[in-house]
Design a protein around this motif. Sequence first.
Motif, short mmCIF file in Angstrom:
data_model
loop_
_atom_site.label_atom_id
_atom_site.label_comp_id
_atom_site.label_asym_id
_atom_site.label_seq_id
_atom_site.Cartn_x
_atom_site.Cartn_y
_atom_site.Cartn_z
N HIS A 209 0.84 -1.18 0.00
CA HIS A 209 0.00 0.00 0.00
C HIS A 209 0.88 1.24 0.00
O HIS A 209 1.82 1.35 0.80
N TYR A 210 0.59 2.18 -0.89
CA TYR A 210 1.37 3.41 -1.02
C TYR A 210 0.53 4.61 -0.64
O TYR A 210 -0.62 4.74 -1.05
N GLU A 211 1.13 5.49 0.15
CA GLU A 211 0.51 6.76 0.51
C GLU A 211 1.40 7.89 0.01
O GLU A 211 2.63 7.83 0.19
N VAL A 212 0.82 8.88 -0.61
CA VAL A 212 1.55 10.05 -1.09
C VAL A 212 1.01 11.27 -0.36
O VAL A 212 -0.18 11.57 -0.45
N ALA A 213 1.88 11.95 0.39
CA ALA A 213 1.48 13.12 1.17
C ALA A 213 2.06 14.36 0.50
O ALA A 213 3.28 14.53 0.43
N MET A 214 1.19 15.21 0.00
CA MET A 214 1.58 16.42 -0.72
C MET A 214 1.43 17.65 0.16
O MET A 214 0.32 18.03 0.53
N TYR A 215 2.57 18.27 0.50
CA TYR A 215 2.53 19.54 1.24
C TYR A 215 2.85 20.69 0.28
O TYR A 215 3.75 20.57 -0.55
N GLY A 216 2.14 21.79 0.41
CA GLY A 216 2.48 23.00 -0.33
C GLY A 216 1.65 23.25 -1.56
O GLY A 216 1.89 24.22 -2.28
N GLY A 217 0.69 22.38 -1.83
CA GLY A 217 -0.14 22.58 -3.01
C GLY A 217 0.58 22.24 -4.30
O GLY A 217 1.68 21.68 -4.29
N GLY A 218 -0.03 22.58 -5.43
CA GLY A 218 0.60 22.29 -6.71
C GLY A 218 -0.42 21.90 -7.77
O GLY A 218 -1.57 21.60 -7.47
N ASN A 219 0.06 21.87 -9.01
CA ASN A 219 -0.83 21.55 -10.13
C ASN A 219 -0.71 20.08 -10.55
O ASN A 219 -0.82 19.74 -11.72
N TYR A 220 -0.48 19.22 -9.58
CA TYR A 220 -0.32 17.80 -9.85
C TYR A 220 -1.66 17.14 -10.19
O TYR A 220 -2.73 17.55 -9.72
N ASP A 221 -1.57 16.11 -10.99
CA ASP A 221 -2.72 15.30 -11.39
C ASP A 221 -2.61 13.98 -10.63
O ASP A 221 -1.77 13.14 -10.93
N LYS A 222 -3.46 13.80 -9.62
CA LYS A 222 -3.35 12.62 -8.77
C LYS A 222 -3.48 11.32 -9.55
O LYS A 222 -2.72 10.37 -9.32
N GLU A 223 -4.43 11.27 -10.46
CA GLU A 223 -4.65 10.02 -11.19
C GLU A 223 -3.46 9.69 -12.09
O GLU A 223 -3.06 8.52 -12.22
N ARG A 224 -2.88 10.71 -12.71
CA ARG A 224 -1.70 10.45 -13.53
C ARG A 224 -0.53 9.99 -12.67
O ARG A 224 0.19 9.06 -13.04
N LEU A 225 -0.35 10.64 -11.52
CA LEU A 225 0.73 10.24 -10.63
C LEU A 225 0.55 8.82 -10.13
O LEU A 225 1.50 8.04 -10.07
N LYS A 226 -0.66 8.46 -9.77
CA LYS A 226 -0.92 7.09 -9.31
C LYS A 226 -0.47 6.07 -10.36
O LYS A 226 0.20 5.09 -10.06
N LYS A 227 -0.88 6.31 -11.61
CA LYS A 227 -0.57 5.36 -12.68
C LYS A 227 0.93 5.32 -12.95
O LYS A 227 1.52 4.24 -13.08
N ASP A 228 1.57 6.49 -13.04
CA ASP A 228 2.99 6.53 -13.40
C ASP A 228 3.86 6.02 -12.25
O ASP A 228 4.85 5.31 -12.49
N MET A 229 3.53 6.38 -11.02
CA MET A 229 4.30 5.90 -9.88
C MET A 229 4.16 4.39 -9.74
O MET A 229 5.14 3.69 -9.43
N ALA A 230 2.96 3.87 -10.00
CA ALA A 230 2.75 2.43 -9.93
C ALA A 230 3.60 1.70 -10.97
O ALA A 230 4.16 0.62 -10.70
N LYS A 231 3.72 2.26 -12.16
CA LYS A 231 4.56 1.65 -13.20
C LYS A 231 6.02 1.60 -12.76
O LYS A 231 6.73 0.61 -13.00
N ILE A 232 6.49 2.66 -12.15
CA ILE A 232 7.87 2.71 -11.65
C ILE A 232 8.08 1.65 -10.58
O ILE A 232 9.07 0.90 -10.60
N ILE A 233 7.16 1.57 -9.64
CA ILE A 233 7.27 0.61 -8.54
C ILE A 233 7.28 -0.82 -9.07
O ILE A 233 8.09 -1.65 -8.63
#
Length: 596
Positions: A209-233
């Motif tokens: 199980h992976y948790e991503v904690a984002m501090y400081g805001g930003g223009n990130y796309d959560k769904e894209r990050l989930k998919k791309d980070m999962a591919k890396i892992i």
Amino acid sequence: MKKFKLPALVYLILFFMNVNTGSAAGLAKISYTVSFPEAQAHYVEVEMNISGLAQPSLEVKMPVWAPGSYLVREFAKNIESLNVSANGKAVPALKTNKNTWKINTAGLSAVTVKYKVYAFELSVRTSFIDVSHAFLSTTGIFLFPKGMLNQPSTITIKPYKDWNKVSTSLEMVKGDVFTRTAPNYDILYDSPLEIGTQDIFDFDVANTHYEVAMYGGGNYDKERLKKDMAKIIEAEAAVYGENPNKHYTFIVHNKQRNGGGLEHLSSTVLGASRDGYTNERIYHGFLGLVAHEHFHLWNVKRLRPIALGPFDYDNENYTTNLWIAEGFTAYYQNIILRYAGLSNTEEFLGDMVSTINTVENQPGTKVQPLSESSFDAWIKGYRPNENSYNTGISYYDKGAVVAMLLDLEIINSSNGKYSLNDVMKYMYDTYYKGLKRGYTDAEFKAGFEKFAGKKLTDFYAKYINGLDAVDYNKYLGYAGYKLTDELAAGNEPTLGVYTNTRNAITTVLRNSAGWVDGLNVGDVITNIDDTPVTDLAAVIKGKKVGDKIMVTVNRDGQNYKIPVTLKRNDNVKYSFTELPNATPQQLAVRKKWLKL
């Protein structure tokens, strides 16, 4: 992916008990309470309770460095107002050295140590507190009792105002998000805490199980990050055949401009630019950072140089193998993106040629061997000065280059049967899982040789412990590539200095015109041949190699005229070129290397 036979936490407890012996108070109970009554002034207040004592004296100590960041940072400098009490009465605490306090515990079974820590440096390795959040890099927050590194501890968090979340790899106690436990200090010091109102999203990859904690805001796309980070892992776990964690935490600090990362056993801290996620170049760099730090959960946190565990938190921990621990990880951050389909061949080769150019254009590559760069990280790597570019080389950059060379050597020598991946898995299985210890330099060399099917003594003598120029085309030729220097035919003049926007010299390159004729770092170039300089690069570009020019500089408030004879710019700008008529063997190596 193989299943972990023992629960991961149990395995880690057994591992660290095996390598980190304690000497006192097997029955001691240790707990901490952290609170933030002066968050606006960047303070955390820590109350440390130790009970079950049966000894005449006790020493409490603050680590001087954070594992993964090889510099003595003297965290004790941020401690103030330390006092000790027992049974409602003050107990004297004598500071005996820079990071140690000695407490007279004769007749006492329990003591309370209270202190404040100033925290106002938001980096991946240091703590930061303000009214928006607290990032606790635990080596700079929690004192430890000498001789009790194996003892478990409990941390109770009293949040500031509206803070309602805690992101860390430490386990909760009875489901309480504000109460965490560590089985020993190696785990506690490898588990930073993010406390505040951070944005959290999560996902699962296989059994982790992976948790991503984002501090400081930003223009990130959560769904894209989930998919791309999962591919890396998934791509990284495939190298080692398993993911040893049941849960893992990414803590991401988003600032206007930010970068860097620090690995931990079951978490990592990353720096990112909050508005960079929609810029494809910056996003690619962020994914590379994710790949780098996550790859460390195997390479260095588990598969580690023997000097890096059990840790000595009072002193430097020297190793000549950071070129494997960090340099190989820098190589894998690029090739993992290729494995995961997040970069194409051209992007991967572009990342690698950029690293090669960095290495080859740094004069220090001809001065400092790679193994020495690792050993001297404590005094050089993290303490650069104006001459470091001339005297040293990064074990990240050159280590990544060496990883590429060894990968190609192994693939070619084994006729495509093996690659560097096989070495990494073999070493992980043999030393971390089997022998439950770190590796020596000789043992890793033997691992390379096992899969290359040949001795690599000459390779080590040239590229690890020596200063030979790298024969890139020999190794790249295995895959049907060669390097082409786009500047080889050029005859561009140069002063051999780097300057800032004020034309102040920041670096003088070894053996350059500026070096030979006496230009200094700090000199502000005001005139060339009595003509005021507004665009230094344009002025020099209008000259020729061998021209003698008069450089006027302001040095410490005084003007000096310094005659300089311009030299040829010897920098290289390599690019990858495919060899014509590549053989079937070369194409097979290329296919194996790049997973085409």
